[in-house]
Design a protein around this motif. Structure first.
Motif, PDB file in Angstrom:
ATOM      1  N   THR A  44      39.016  17.878  28.942  1.00 18.14           N
ATOM      2  CA  THR A  44      38.502  17.154  30.115  1.00 18.14           C
ATOM      3  C   THR A  44      38.790  15.678  29.874  1.00 18.14           C
ATOM      4  O   THR A  44      38.510  15.164  28.787  1.00 18.14           O
ATOM      5  N   THR A  46      38.142  11.849  31.434  1.00 17.46           N
ATOM      6  CA  THR A  46      37.489  10.966  32.415  1.00 17.46           C
ATOM      7  C   THR A  46      37.971   9.524  32.176  1.00 17.46           C
ATOM      8  O   THR A  46      38.393   9.180  31.073  1.00 17.46           O
ATOM      9  N   VAL A  59      30.240  15.796  33.602  1.00 19.43           N
ATOM     10  CA  VAL A  59      31.156  16.322  32.590  1.00 19.43           C
ATOM     11  C   VAL A  59      30.414  16.672  31.305  1.00 19.43           C
ATOM     12  O   VAL A  59      30.641  17.732  30.707  1.00 19.43           O
ATOM     13  N   VAL A  63      30.955  20.347  29.548  1.00 23.49           N
ATOM     14  CA  VAL A  63      31.659  20.480  28.261  1.00 23.49           C
ATOM     15  C   VAL A  63      30.696  21.076  27.225  1.00 23.49           C
ATOM     16  O   VAL A  63      31.061  21.961  26.446  1.00 23.49           O
ATOM     17  N   TRP A  75      36.345  16.540  25.163  1.00 23.65           N
ATOM     18  CA  TRP A  75      36.229  15.493  26.190  1.00 23.65           C
ATOM     19  C   TRP A  75      36.923  14.225  25.684  1.00 23.65           C
ATOM     20  O   TRP A  75      36.613  13.734  24.593  1.00 23.65           O
ATOM     21  N   ILE A 135      41.516  19.213  32.609  1.00 21.92           N
ATOM     22  CA  ILE A 135      40.887  18.803  33.875  1.00 21.92           C
ATOM     23  C   ILE A 135      40.847  17.271  33.883  1.00 21.92           C
ATOM     24  O   ILE A 135      40.203  16.652  33.026  1.00 21.92           O
ATOM     25  N   HIS A 137      39.893  13.781  35.754  1.00 22.68           N
ATOM     26  CA  HIS A 137      38.908  13.341  36.745  1.00 22.68           C
ATOM     27  C   HIS A 137      39.300  12.013  37.390  1.00 22.68           C
ATOM     28  O   HIS A 137      39.544  11.032  36.681  1.00 22.68           O
ATOM     29  N   ARG A 158      40.436  16.736  39.439  1.00 20.48           N
ATOM     30  CA  ARG A 158      39.142  16.787  40.129  1.00 20.48           C
ATOM     31  C   ARG A 158      38.813  15.408  40.676  1.00 20.48           C
ATOM     32  O   ARG A 158      38.731  14.434  39.913  1.00 20.48           O
TER      33      ARG A 158
END
Ligand code: UDP
Length: 482
Positions: A44, A46, A59, A63, A75, A135, A137, A158
């Motif tokens: 993930t 961000t 998130v 996670v 993350w 993913i 963000h 996302r």
């Protein structure tokens, strides 16, 4: 990129919040998903890990739960210079149809965007294996889709932002179109897109490769976990937001090591290094109407203060307005918006000014910042969210979970969160008189307000906890892997 440590969260922690059917559904769904994710790393990414922004809030628990299920979930957040952060802020607000930022999105900005993301991608591409899932963000990370796909990952983008272009101001529509045109080429490489709100789908997405998944709140996080009223008042007072001595040791659960020092000293300071930027602490005995937000024009803080002042006569004499946000870095867009709000309040008549309080809470320590927000949401009589656009209002769900009655703008995803008159009130974000009337009704009829708060808690339990969210994300990952 930087790795953010996330402790595994066992699903058993979530189950006490669920009814039997939801708990069953969750167990069955995750069992199927474990097979799907076996042998893959779930990454993930961000833009930041700073407190005070929606994606970070959602998130962290997802996670955590994935790790609790034995999935290798990691993350990462971007390493980016201040100019990149300003540029990604512009993309974010233009997608929202904001016409406040008159900057550019030209070749220079594209160079900066691509250069920053290329060095972030380089830093992680070697660790990605064929079949891993990434993913990404929000707009700031979209440019990672191509290099991470080239490294073998299946890429999901996302987006937590958006605006209903059918109803936006024409200048805002132009800005939104420019931002989407800037991002379009990067997103061609995304295998799947997730948005928070039906009306805010990006213009280019194919319906079969896009899911609408509203975020959720984590009921056991420092932001939402139960605080009894003594604890809540202690924290809110120690932070300097409410007047009076903390009734007992605030933060008894945070042990030593100076973690609360930054908050304590900011609470004692005035001016830019202090918590209270205007109005001083909320006085004892006031009934407080609170909005918690990032300092972003789209959150409508300035308009909210003006609506409060213009409609003072409709509100009880002890009603005070409290605006709470994270302390912004100096020279940032957020700092400018905070200054604008403070300046607008300074121009209001004294009778209103003395009842408006603006707090900027230190955000380096995410847990402490979250506990202060938790406390403020609990000790308030009403929580409001007068956003001009909002794909999903976490702050709305957080207040509803705490049973604090909510008056929010009937825009975007908030309309799916609140049923007007049942578990909260929805108002036109441009109608200050209607907002004040809705708030006054709750302040004047506390039994009705309490009933709404209790219904709101159940609405969040049903629809906005991580069980529903986790299952929908797992479905989307399965679709992306097809
Ligand atoms: N928030 C916070 N500290 C603050 C202000 C906000 O932790 O000082 C949190 C807030 O509680 C919520 C999130 O930041 O969890 C904001 O999410 P929301 O969906 O309301 O808006 P976004 O920032 O995503 O536009």
């Amino acid at each position: 990129m930087r790795t953010i440590d996330v402790a595994p969260l066992p699903l058993s922690e979530l189950e006490p919040h669920l009814d039997e059917i939801a708990a069953h559904r969750l167990r069955d769904g995750v069992a199927a998903a474990q097979a799907l994710l076996e042998g893959r790393v779930l990454w993930t990414v961000t833009p930041t890990d700073q407190a005070g922004a929606g994606p970070v809030e959602t998130v962290a628990p997802l996670v955590g739960y994935a790790r609790g299920l034995g999935v290798d979930a990691r993350w990462l957040c971007l390493d980016a210079p201040a100019e990149f952060i300003a540029l990604s802020g512009r993309l974010h607000s233009w997608i929202h149809g904001d016409i406040g930022d008159r900057g550019r999105l030209g070749d220079k900005e594209r160079d900066l965007y691509e250069h920053t993301l290329a060095s972030n991608a380089e830093n992680v591409a070697g660790d990605i294996c064929e079949g891993d899932i990434v993913i990404l963000h929000d707009p700031a990370t979209a440019g990672l889709a191509r290099p991470l796909k080239a490294a073998g990952a299946v890429v999901v983008w996302r987006c937590h932002a958006g605006a209903d272009l059918a109803t936006a101001d024409p200048e805002g529509v132009e800005d939104a179109q420019r931002a989407w045109a800037f991002l379009d080429r990067y997103l061609e490489d995304a295998d799947y897109v997730i948005v928070s709100c039906e009306e805010y789908r990006p213009p280019f997405t194919e319906p079969e490769a896009c899911a609408v998944i509203p975020p959720s709140i984590n009921p056991d996080s420092p932001k939402n976990r139960v605080l009894d009223m003594d604890e809540a008042w202690s924290i809110a007072r120690l932070a300097g937001i409410f007047d009076g001595e903390p009734p007992f040791d605030a933060f008894p659960f945070i042990r030593g090591d100076g973690r609360t020092d930054a908050l304590r000293s900011a609470a004692a300071e005035n001016g830019e290094s202090g918590v209270m930027r205007a109005g001083g602490p909320v006085p004892l005995g006031a009934r407080t109407i609170t909005q918690v937000s990032r300092w972003d024009r789209l959150k409508g803080m300035r308009e909210l203060a003006i609506a409060f002042a213009e409609n003072l006569g409709a509100l009880p004499d002890d009603a005070h307005l409290l605006l709470v946000g994270p302390r912004p870095g100096s020279g940032t867009a957020a700092a400018r918006v905070l200054d604008e709000v403070v300046e607008a309040v300074e121009l209001l008549p004294a009778a209103a000014r003395s009842r408006i309080h603006i707090a900027a809470v230190p955000a380096q320590d995410r847990e402490i910042n979250a506990l202060v927000v938790n406390a403020a949401q609990r000790v308030s009589s009403v929580v409001t969210q007068r956003s001009i656009v909002e794909a999903f209002g976490l702050t709305v769900a957080e207040a509803m979970w705490k049973k604090t009655p909510v008056v929010a703008s009937g825009v975007g995803g908030i309309r799916t969160q609140v049923t007007d008159g049942v578990d909260g009130a929805l108002v036109d974000p441009h109608d200050g008189a209607a907002w004040a009337q809705a708030v006054a009704d709750l302040l004047l009829f506390p039994e009705r307000a309490a009933e709404m708060g209790a219904t709101a808690h159940e609405s969040v339990r049903r629809s906005f906890l991580p069980d529903r969210h986790l299952l929908q994300v797992l479905d989307a990952l399965a679709a992306a892997l097809e």
